[in-house]
Design an enzyme around this catalytic site. Sequence first.
Site, PDB file in Angstrom:
ATOM      1  N   CYS A   2       0.832  -1.207   0.000  1.00  0.00           N
ATOM      2  CA  CYS A   2       0.000   0.000   0.000  1.00  0.00           C
ATOM      3  C   CYS A   2       0.870   1.262   0.000  1.00  0.00           C
ATOM      4  O   CYS A   2       1.955   1.274   0.569  1.00  0.00           O
ATOM      5  CB  CYS A   2      -0.867   0.037   1.243  1.00  0.00           C
ATOM      6  SG  CYS A   2      -1.934  -1.396   1.376  1.00  0.00           S
ATOM      7  N   ARG A  27       5.177   0.422  -6.255  1.00  0.00           N
ATOM      8  CA  ARG A  27       5.174  -0.427  -5.060  1.00  0.00           C
ATOM      9  C   ARG A  27       4.273  -1.651  -5.243  1.00  0.00           C
ATOM     10  O   ARG A  27       4.386  -2.609  -4.493  1.00  0.00           O
ATOM     11  CB  ARG A  27       4.686   0.384  -3.843  1.00  0.00           C
ATOM     12  CG  ARG A  27       5.625   1.488  -3.452  1.00  0.00           C
ATOM     13  CD  ARG A  27       4.955   2.457  -2.504  1.00  0.00           C
ATOM     14  NE  ARG A  27       4.710   1.894  -1.201  1.00  0.00           N
ATOM     15  CZ  ARG A  27       5.527   1.964  -0.169  1.00  0.00           C
ATOM     16  NH1 ARG A  27       6.677   2.595  -0.306  1.00  0.00           N
ATOM     17  NH2 ARG A  27       5.225   1.445   0.997  1.00  0.00           N
ATOM     18  N   TRP A  75      -2.803  -2.663  -1.775  1.00  0.00           N
ATOM     19  CA  TRP A  75      -2.341  -4.004  -2.145  1.00  0.00           C
ATOM     20  C   TRP A  75      -3.060  -4.942  -1.179  1.00  0.00           C
ATOM     21  O   TRP A  75      -2.785  -4.942   0.019  1.00  0.00           O
ATOM     22  CB  TRP A  75      -0.824  -4.080  -1.972  1.00  0.00           C
ATOM     23  CG  TRP A  75      -0.197  -5.338  -2.443  1.00  0.00           C
ATOM     24  CD1 TRP A  75       0.110  -5.671  -3.731  1.00  0.00           C
ATOM     25  CD2 TRP A  75       0.238  -6.438  -1.636  1.00  0.00           C
ATOM     26  NE1 TRP A  75       0.703  -6.909  -3.773  1.00  0.00           N
ATOM     27  CE2 TRP A  75       0.794  -7.414  -2.508  1.00  0.00           C
ATOM     28  CE3 TRP A  75       0.212  -6.713  -0.269  1.00  0.00           C
ATOM     29  CZ2 TRP A  75       1.318  -8.619  -2.057  1.00  0.00           C
ATOM     30  CZ3 TRP A  75       0.726  -7.920   0.183  1.00  0.00           C
ATOM     31  CH2 TRP A  75       1.266  -8.853  -0.702  1.00  0.00           C
ATOM     32  N   ASN A 100      -1.406   1.756   5.790  1.00  0.00           N
ATOM     33  CA  ASN A 100      -0.498   0.727   5.259  1.00  0.00           C
ATOM     34  C   ASN A 100      -0.064  -0.115   6.447  1.00  0.00           C
ATOM     35  O   ASN A 100       0.357   0.431   7.468  1.00  0.00           O
ATOM     36  CB  ASN A 100       0.716   1.406   4.608  1.00  0.00           C
ATOM     37  CG  ASN A 100       1.770   0.403   4.175  1.00  0.00           C
ATOM     38  OD1 ASN A 100       1.486  -0.790   4.042  1.00  0.00           O
ATOM     39  ND2 ASN A 100       2.985   0.879   3.958  1.00  0.00           N
ATOM     40  N   GLY A 101      -0.190  -1.438   6.335  1.00  0.00           N
ATOM     41  CA  GLY A 101       0.191  -2.311   7.436  1.00  0.00           C
ATOM     42  C   GLY A 101      -0.893  -3.351   7.670  1.00  0.00           C
ATOM     43  O   GLY A 101      -1.792  -3.515   6.835  1.00  0.00           O
ATOM     44  N   GLU A 482      18.329 -17.153  -8.283  1.00  0.00           N
ATOM     45  CA  GLU A 482      17.887 -15.795  -8.615  1.00  0.00           C
ATOM     46  C   GLU A 482      17.297 -15.760 -10.034  1.00  0.00           C
ATOM     47  O   GLU A 482      16.289 -15.099 -10.280  1.00  0.00           O
ATOM     48  CB  GLU A 482      19.077 -14.828  -8.458  1.00  0.00           C
ATOM     49  CG  GLU A 482      18.833 -13.390  -8.876  1.00  0.00           C
ATOM     50  CD  GLU A 482      17.701 -12.689  -8.130  1.00  0.00           C
ATOM     51  OE1 GLU A 482      17.195 -13.223  -7.138  1.00  0.00           O
ATOM     52  OE2 GLU A 482      17.298 -11.609  -8.591  1.00  0.00           O
ATOM     53  N   LYS A 486      13.510 -14.605 -10.923  1.00  0.00           N
ATOM     54  CA  LYS A 486      13.199 -13.545 -11.897  1.00  0.00           C
ATOM     55  C   LYS A 486      12.190 -14.052 -12.908  1.00  0.00           C
ATOM     56  O   LYS A 486      11.219 -13.374 -13.237  1.00  0.00           O
ATOM     57  CB  LYS A 486      14.456 -13.072 -12.651  1.00  0.00           C
ATOM     58  CG  LYS A 486      15.438 -12.236 -11.903  1.00  0.00           C
ATOM     59  CD  LYS A 486      15.013 -10.800 -11.672  1.00  0.00           C
ATOM     60  CE  LYS A 486      14.287 -10.682 -10.361  1.00  0.00           C
ATOM     61  NZ  LYS A 486      15.067 -10.425  -9.181  1.00  0.00           N
ATOM     62  N   GLU A 489       8.711 -14.512 -11.326  1.00  0.00           N
ATOM     63  CA  GLU A 489       8.121 -13.233 -10.921  1.00  0.00           C
ATOM     64  C   GLU A 489       7.468 -12.486 -12.074  1.00  0.00           C
ATOM     65  O   GLU A 489       6.366 -11.976 -11.936  1.00  0.00           O
ATOM     66  CB  GLU A 489       9.247 -12.315 -10.417  1.00  0.00           C
ATOM     67  CG  GLU A 489       9.371 -12.161  -8.951  1.00  0.00           C
ATOM     68  CD  GLU A 489      10.431 -11.132  -8.595  1.00  0.00           C
ATOM     69  OE1 GLU A 489      11.560 -11.187  -9.125  1.00  0.00           O
ATOM     70  OE2 GLU A 489      10.123 -10.272  -7.770  1.00  0.00           O
ATOM     71  N   HIS A 505      18.896 -36.870  -7.871  1.00  0.00           N
ATOM     72  CA  HIS A 505      18.229 -37.237  -6.620  1.00  0.00           C
ATOM     73  C   HIS A 505      16.742 -36.883  -6.665  1.00  0.00           C
ATOM     74  O   HIS A 505      16.088 -36.844  -5.621  1.00  0.00           O
ATOM     75  CB  HIS A 505      18.924 -36.555  -5.441  1.00  0.00           C
ATOM     76  CG  HIS A 505      20.361 -36.958  -5.311  1.00  0.00           C
ATOM     77  ND1 HIS A 505      20.741 -38.227  -4.960  1.00  0.00           N
ATOM     78  CD2 HIS A 505      21.514 -36.283  -5.561  1.00  0.00           C
ATOM     79  CE1 HIS A 505      22.065 -38.313  -4.955  1.00  0.00           C
ATOM     80  NE2 HIS A 505      22.555 -37.143  -5.330  1.00  0.00           N
ATOM     81  N   LYS A 604       6.662  -3.925  -4.399  1.00  0.00           N
ATOM     82  CA  LYS A 604       8.089  -3.585  -4.366  1.00  0.00           C
ATOM     83  C   LYS A 604       8.626  -3.608  -2.938  1.00  0.00           C
ATOM     84  O   LYS A 604       9.678  -4.145  -2.666  1.00  0.00           O
ATOM     85  CB  LYS A 604       8.293  -2.201  -4.987  1.00  0.00           C
ATOM     86  CG  LYS A 604       9.747  -1.759  -5.063  1.00  0.00           C
ATOM     87  CD  LYS A 604      10.514  -2.610  -6.037  1.00  0.00           C
ATOM     88  CE  LYS A 604      11.989  -2.303  -6.073  1.00  0.00           C
ATOM     89  NZ  LYS A 604      12.748  -3.406  -6.687  1.00  0.00           N
TER      90      LYS A 604
HETATM   91  C1  AGP Z   1      12.968  -9.417  -6.011  1.00  0.00           C
HETATM   92  O1  AGP Z   1      12.865  -9.436  -7.390  1.00  0.00           O
HETATM   93  C2  AGP Z   1      11.721  -9.387  -5.299  1.00  0.00           C
HETATM   94  N1  AGP Z   1      10.867  -8.357  -5.696  1.00  0.00           N
HETATM   95  C3  AGP Z   1      11.769  -9.689  -3.816  1.00  0.00           C
HETATM   96  O2  AGP Z   1      12.179 -11.009  -3.668  1.00  0.00           O
HETATM   97  C4  AGP Z   1      12.647  -8.784  -2.910  1.00  0.00           C
HETATM   98  O3  AGP Z   1      13.990  -9.017  -3.160  1.00  0.00           O
HETATM   99  C5  AGP Z   1      12.286  -9.081  -1.444  1.00  0.00           C
HETATM  100  O4  AGP Z   1      10.959  -8.746  -1.217  1.00  0.00           O
HETATM  101  C6  AGP Z   1      13.188  -8.364  -0.465  1.00  0.00           C
HETATM  102  O5  AGP Z   1      13.077  -6.981  -0.605  1.00  0.00           O
HETATM  103  P1  AGP Z   1      14.144  -6.016   0.027  1.00  0.00           P
HETATM  104  O6  AGP Z   1      15.445  -6.293  -0.640  1.00  0.00           O
HETATM  105  O7  AGP Z   1      13.629  -4.627  -0.242  1.00  0.00           O
HETATM  106  O8  AGP Z   1      14.204  -6.323   1.492  1.00  0.00           O
END
Ligand code: AGP
Length: 609
Positions: A2, A27, A75, A100-101, A482, A486, A489, A505, A604
């Site tokens: 949010c 965000r 969100w 927000n929260g 990673e 990506k 995501e 395995h 974000k």
């Molecule tokens: C990465 O592509 C993601 N959006 C997510 O995994 C992110 O790295 C994670 O939420 C941690 O965020 P931060 O680095 O702001 O703590």
Amino acid sequence: MCGIVGAVAQRDVSPILLEGLKRLEYRGYDSAGVAVIDENRSLQRTRVQGKVGQLADMLDTNPLDGHIGIAHTRWATHGKPDVKNAHPHICKDTIALVHNGIIENHESLRKQQQQSGFEIHSETDTEVIVNAIYACLDGKDFLQAVFNATEQLEGAYAIGVINVNEPERLIAARKGSPLVIGVGIGEYFIASDVFALLPVTQQFIFLEEGDIADITRDKLIIYDADRRVVDRKINISELSADVADKSGYRHYMLKEIFSQPEAIAASIEGRIHDDKVALDAFGENAEKVFSQVKSVKIVACGTSYHAGLIASYWLEEIADIPCNVEIASEFRYRKSVIQEGTLFVSISQSGETADTLAALYLAKQSGFLSTLAICNVAESSLTRDSDLVFLTNAGPEIGVASTKAFTTQLVGLFLLVVALAKSQDLSEQAESDYVKQLMSLPGRANHILQYKEAIETMASDFSDKHHALFLGRGSLLPVAMEGALKLKEISYIHAEAYAAGELKHGPLALVDADMPVIAVAPNDHLLEKLKSNLQEVRARGGKLYVFADKHSQMDSSEGVQTLQISNEYDYMAPILYTIPLQLLAYYVAVIKGADIDQPRNLAKSVTVE
Ligand code: AGP
């Protein structure tokens, strides 16, 4: 997550609120809304399920005018994304609130409120806050009502509240979720982060845990958690209002991938003097702390966690220091045994990730030697509350999928490893060799970006795929993880990463012609082992996409596409091999027509648990 914007001014605040919301879009959100108090002391609200652009269209047709207002991008956590759950929430046409929260005791509060006659209009946890404030008003001062109502709340919140009976007063509070106050000339603003307010001010006050701010056009009073009036420093931001433009790139993510050579250079700049790592890059006290480090505990989430995993290979190999890496949401809820002399390192792009912050606060009470944050946001909660800080200086990252933040975290972590190795008798020659490797990064990253077209072509093979497997070994395993993160995501293709030696395995059972397998294969001591693992894939008809270097002696052949992206192997390999995987995920997502900068269901800054 949010986003909040609020303003109290002598001018109409609607355009400020709308622009602020646009700037918070990165965000991640699913609905948006705005409320102002108009000249007739009446609350006017517009909400929409969907994008801020739709909200703007509605406001074009039916403008809202007022000198005080609040706005929000939601969100969804409690209750589906729809108009009735969108903020601002209003109680009895009197109080409007954005939040927000997460309010953890919302169910019991809702029950009490229903019993005392409140109508409930949404499925959100937020609505109980606005009702609680209204209930606490009962002839009392607005600020006192917010003091009393927030005492009933368990969980995390950043809120902005307005009241038709005091149409010049905006009250803001934070506990567990970030909130900044923008200081204008004869006007004040609030927002979830500074980007939202850059067009109207460069001056910011970062509220601290438990703070409540009583804001009018020409006066700001901040109360701390003990309700004492406090002075909070005004920070001048050096960011310019156009920091968040795409500079001609189709997406922020692409811009951020391509800005990695400069971002990496910026994170190295000033941190090396005469071929030596400058320990003060981590804070004044770093030298003393580092000399006492016997082990390192790294805690982070998502991409930042992957950076930590890579660092653990470097730390044990280069500095001979034991290192353990853990996901923040796990660490915070289990008992850990902390050995004497353990440095706690948290990694976070935003510095506001709820789980990482909670892990830091737990660490501070748990007997660690000291706490160090590797972070991209100077004035974040994580940097403010850690003993030592390394700022990655990558510049704002807008795309939800983290790219340059990751590679610059790795720069910071490599510098940390060398700094710690120095306190373990690293020779000057070795230090200078490591520094040279680091300094070579921007040029080598630039070289890899030139494979853009080849990777774009490769991506077309993935358009009809539903699954993908990423393989790596050693410090390249977290790179494979990673790469898989990506891809899932932003393209929504299911992807998994495995240590290549683990294939037989279990995961080998999945391999067939419909399961593309992506491998990162630098010319390291595990290359021959990896090659054998890749043979196992080919023997089952799996198609291979291999990123290798010139000396890996791996060429394209039937069912194997190889790109030799690098000329030599050294400790920089995990950073360099990340880049083609970012590009691959990006181009697959483009082909699939996905919402790359704001992937579905993601945010974000993950400021709630
Ligand atoms: C990465 O592509 C993601 N959006 C997510 O995994 C992110 O790295 C994670 O939420 C941690 O965020 P931060 O680095 O702001 O703590």
